[in-house]
Enzyme design. Structure first.
Site, PDB file in Angstrom:
ATOM      1  N   ASP A 272       0.735  -1.229  -0.066  1.00 38.49           N
ATOM      2  CA  ASP A 272       0.002   0.015  -0.041  1.00 38.49           C
ATOM      3  C   ASP A 272       0.859   1.216  -0.064  1.00 38.49           C
ATOM      4  O   ASP A 272       0.237   2.302   0.049  1.00 38.49           O
ATOM      5  CB  ASP A 272      -0.978   0.198   1.223  1.00 38.49           C
ATOM      6  CG  ASP A 272      -0.136   0.148   2.596  1.00 38.49           C
ATOM      7  OD1 ASP A 272       0.979  -0.039   2.467  1.00 38.49           O
ATOM      8  OD2 ASP A 272      -0.948   0.111   3.607  1.00 38.49           O
TER       9      ASP A 272
ATOM     10  N   ASP B  77       8.090   5.513  21.243  1.00 41.99           N
ATOM     11  CA  ASP B  77       7.957   6.881  21.356  1.00 41.99           C
ATOM     12  C   ASP B  77       7.051   7.334  22.150  1.00 41.99           C
ATOM     13  O   ASP B  77       5.668   6.767  21.834  1.00 41.99           O
ATOM     14  CB  ASP B  77       8.040   7.529  19.981  1.00 41.99           C
ATOM     15  CG  ASP B  77       8.496   8.898  19.613  1.00 41.99           C
ATOM     16  OD1 ASP B  77       8.444   9.805  20.355  1.00 41.99           O
ATOM     17  OD2 ASP B  77       9.321   8.944  18.553  1.00 41.99           O
TER      18      ASP B  77
ATOM     19  N   ASP C   8       8.877  12.486  23.697  1.00 45.39           N
ATOM     20  CA  ASP C   8       8.642  13.606  22.810  1.00 45.39           C
ATOM     21  C   ASP C   8       8.376  14.965  23.373  1.00 45.39           C
ATOM     22  O   ASP C   8       7.848  14.932  24.317  1.00 45.39           O
ATOM     23  CB  ASP C   8       7.638  13.596  21.778  1.00 45.39           C
ATOM     24  CG  ASP C   8       7.465  14.338  20.623  1.00 45.39           C
ATOM     25  OD1 ASP C   8       8.233  14.287  19.884  1.00 45.39           O
ATOM     26  OD2 ASP C   8       6.506  15.207  20.669  1.00 45.39           O
TER      27      ASP C   8
ATOM     28  N   GLU D  19      13.440  13.776  24.618  1.00 38.24           N
ATOM     29  CA  GLU D  19      13.519  14.789  23.801  1.00 38.24           C
ATOM     30  C   GLU D  19      13.493  16.376  24.635  1.00 38.24           C
ATOM     31  O   GLU D  19      12.257  16.747  24.947  1.00 38.24           O
ATOM     32  CB  GLU D  19      12.728  14.700  22.596  1.00 38.24           C
ATOM     33  CG  GLU D  19      13.241  15.707  21.440  1.00 38.24           C
ATOM     34  CD  GLU D  19      12.051  16.093  20.527  1.00 38.24           C
ATOM     35  OE1 GLU D  19      12.382  16.363  19.288  1.00 38.24           O
ATOM     36  OE2 GLU D  19      10.990  15.963  20.927  1.00 38.24           O
TER      37      GLU D  19
ATOM     38  N   HIS E 205      14.587  12.078  12.110  1.00 40.57           N
ATOM     39  CA  HIS E 205      13.388  12.233  11.436  1.00 40.57           C
ATOM     40  C   HIS E 205      12.859  13.611  11.144  1.00 40.57           C
ATOM     41  O   HIS E 205      12.279  13.880  10.362  1.00 40.57           O
ATOM     42  CB  HIS E 205      11.905  11.380  11.760  1.00 40.57           C
ATOM     43  CG  HIS E 205      11.627  11.878  13.211  1.00 40.57           C
ATOM     44  ND1 HIS E 205      12.304  11.789  14.165  1.00 40.57           N
ATOM     45  CD2 HIS E 205      10.571  12.508  13.553  1.00 40.57           C
ATOM     46  CE1 HIS E 205      11.537  12.379  15.021  1.00 40.57           C
ATOM     47  NE2 HIS E 205      10.415  12.617  14.748  1.00 40.57           N
ATOM     48  N   ASP E 206      13.848  14.503  12.101  1.00 39.60           N
ATOM     49  CA  ASP E 206      13.194  15.804  11.913  1.00 39.60           C
ATOM     50  C   ASP E 206      14.510  16.704  11.310  1.00 39.60           C
ATOM     51  O   ASP E 206      14.207  18.056  11.095  1.00 39.60           O
ATOM     52  CB  ASP E 206      12.972  16.448  13.307  1.00 39.60           C
ATOM     53  CG  ASP E 206      11.966  15.922  13.792  1.00 39.60           C
ATOM     54  OD1 ASP E 206      10.913  15.538  13.394  1.00 39.60           O
ATOM     55  OD2 ASP E 206      11.806  16.037  15.342  1.00 39.60           O
TER      56      ASP E 206
END
Ligand code: TEU
Ligand code: CA
Length: 573
Positions: free
Chosen positions: A42, A115, A217, A272, A344-345
């Site tokens: 997908d 996370d 986070d 974080e 990822h940021d």
């Protein structure tokens, strides 16, 4: 491996005992599930996809996976907007898939860190659905609601991290709710003891399932000052930071979390912590602070911005070294740090700090890996970094999928502050989507990531840069990472040694030593695309070479380093 002690030599030659911990010795691998591996065609990565690649990670040699959010979510911020903390995102699979993943990872000796996104929920979380119904709803105080100012303006001028006001007007009760990120990510009210209870119970539920830790986070942002005065809009960690970053009760709440949940399990926790300083790190992640195990700080990946965070320029090496060195020396023996070049940021490490031109991509990726893994802290590898994956060649704003990039382009460019010509090189250099293109597994269609159409385009360089080719090539970036990871197991000095910088003023070389009792490492990394001369300090004459990206001869006294050359010498006298 757990709770032993190691003797550490200090500058004065005295000895000090440091706590040995498995999470200090571990290497973490971050998976961004949407882009890692698609099992059903997908176009979206999923849990079964991760399961199918566990042997790859085992071969790489990592100890821990940090899984970016996999919980139920409408996907406004790719899973950082959670609508049910105890369920799995539809596209990613089911809780049964998760249980299989956890068991399969554990069978291979790999731990899984989840996370934990609890500064905010999705606006589709049932708590918020209730909360917004009426001002006397029992969930009203789960979030932060305020009346607007006279004249119908938001309660204060705080800006959201993704642009616009941090306040969203809600008609049902004629009030505003706070969202430091997107309007679909309302901030939880941590001052409400019921919220803390819910979060702690949820965490306990995951711990009882057998997970191995949490990456938390924006945990430095959970406590806000009650008064909520005006600050400078859009300067999240600047002017109004004191009101919502390291807020008044953040340490109280983390200590409570530690007592209620974390201290009951042998798990690893990483906070974080945007805006954290070396002083504050001692509070969040001090050896005996009773909060978290380590911080994840951003000083070396921030502060290079021309327009907010956006820039097309590399940070000068002396600036970078100054920041990293300060974190090395000021945390030593006091608190623990994470080591990372990208996630990822962030843009891809090799494009940002190295050199992604074909002649230098591999060698500079290996140099960066050497530089990072030899520092003190727990190293994080972001998926694809071990292949030297690069930034994406964006052609148009339509290529963006990330809410931050889409909003930033609109605010800075379409709304007129900057021309496309000026802003385009900056946003393409820093966009978070650089890190989010699919993992490049092979040279077959769509890089072997999916048999369908991927949700975000594959980097066209996948035919040259992919895991299959690199696994077969002993000289690849992949095998270099394997070697570094293996070295960490053999050499506790990489984990516990004291750091000292040499040649701080050099714009070309990053040089430092690590010392543990009678052992010393000399780490030399060239950050430039031309040759440089380096004089090997006398103590290292004839030392053995642990690793090098150019297989040079380092036995002489004066050597000429090739572009991006890196090597590590080891002595034990
Ligand atoms: O990021 C928090 C954070 O500090 C970001 O503002 C980061 O600096 C920014 O993305 C860089 O451009 C965390 C997550 O890692 C991020 O993916 C989420 O979007 C954000 O929190 C909200 O949950
Ligand atoms: Ca899928």
């Amino acid at each position: 491996m757990f709770c032993h002690t190691v003797k550490v030599g200090t500058a004065a030659g005295m000895e000090e005992i440091m706590n040995r911990k498995w999470w200090k010795e571990a290497v973490i691998y971050q998976i961004y599930p949407r882009s890692f591996m698609d099992s059903n065609g997908d176009g979206i990565g999923d849990l079964q996809g991760i399961i199918s690649r566990l042997d790859y990670l085992k071969y790489l040699g990592i100890d821990v996976i940090w899984l970016s959010p996999i919980y139920k979510s409408p996907g406004d911020d790719n899973g950082y907007d959670i609508s049910d903390y105890q369920d799995i995102m539809d596209e990613f699979g089911t809780m049964a898939d998760f249980d299989t993943l956890l068991a399969a990872a554990h069978e291979r000796g790999i731990k899984i860190v989840m996370d934990l996104v609890v500064n905010h929920t999705s606006d589709e979380h049932r708590w918020f659905v209730e909360s917004r119904k009426s001002s006397d709803n029992e969930y009203r105080d789960y979030y932060i609601w305020k009346k607007g100012k006279d004249g119908g303006t938001p309660p204060n001028n705080w800006g959201s991290c993704f642009g616009g006001s941090a306040w969203q007007y809600d008609e049902a009760t004629d009030m505003y709710y706070l969202h430091l990120f997107s309007r679909k990510q309302p901030d939880l009210n941590w001052d409400n003891p019921k919220v803390r209870r819910e979060v702690f119970d949820m965490m306990t539920w995951w711990c009882d399932k057998g997970i191995d830790g949490f990456r938390m986070d924006v945990i430095s942002m959970i406590s806000k000052t009650k008064e909520m005065p005006d600050g400078k809009v859009h300067d999240l960690y600047g002017d109004y930071a004191p009101y919502c970053v390291h807020g008044p009760n953040v340490h109280k709440y983390l200590q409570e979390m530690n007592k209620e949940v974390l201290s009951r399990y042998d798990i690893m926790t990483v906070g974080e912590t945007p805006g954290v300083t070396t002083q504050l790190a001692g509070q969040y992640a001090g050896e005996d602070a009773g909060e978290l195990n380590m911080v994840f700080q951003f000083e070396h990946v921030e502060g290079d911005g021309k327009y907010g965070k956006w820039t097309d320029e590399k940070i000068p090496l002396t600036t970078l070294k100054k920041i990293l060195s300060r974190w090395q020396t000021e945390l030593y023996g006091k608190a623990w740090n994470s080591l990372f070049w990208d996630n990822h940021d962030q843009p891809r490490a090799v494009s940002r700090f190295g050199d992604d031109r074909p002649a230098y991509r591999e060698v500079s990726a290996k140099m960066l890996a050497t530089c990072l893994h030899m520092l003190q802290g727990t190293p994080y590898i972001y998926q694809g970094e071990e292949l030297g994956m690069t930034n994406y060649p964006f052609q148009s704003p339509d290529d963006f999928r990330d809410i931050e990039s889409i909003n930033a382009y609109r605010e800075w460019c379409l709304d007129g502050q900057l021309s496309h010509e000026v802003f385009w090189p900056c946003i393409t250099f820093k966009s978070r989507d650089n890190a989010r293109t699919p993992m490049q597994w092979s040279d077959s269609e769509q890089a072997g990531f999916t048999t369908g159409t991927p949700w975000i385009a594959v980097n066209p360089n996948y035919r040259e840069i992919n895991a299959k080719a690199q696994a077969a090539d002993p000289e690849s970036v992949f095998h270099y990472y394997r070697k570094l990871i293996a070295l960490r197991r053999e050499h506790p000095i990489m984990v516990y040694g004291r750091y000292e910088e040499l040649l701080a003023d050099s714009e070309e070389l990053f040089v430092y030593t690590r010392t543990l009792e009678s052992e010393t490492l000399l780490v030399v990394c060239s950050f430039c695309d031309h040759e440089t001369v380096f004089a090997i300090p006398q103590e290292f004459a004839g030392a053995s070479c642990l690793i090098s990206n150019r297989n040079g001869d380092y036995t002489g006294t004066k050597i000429t380093l090739k572009p991006y050359e890196a090597f590590v010498l080891h002595t034990n006298v």
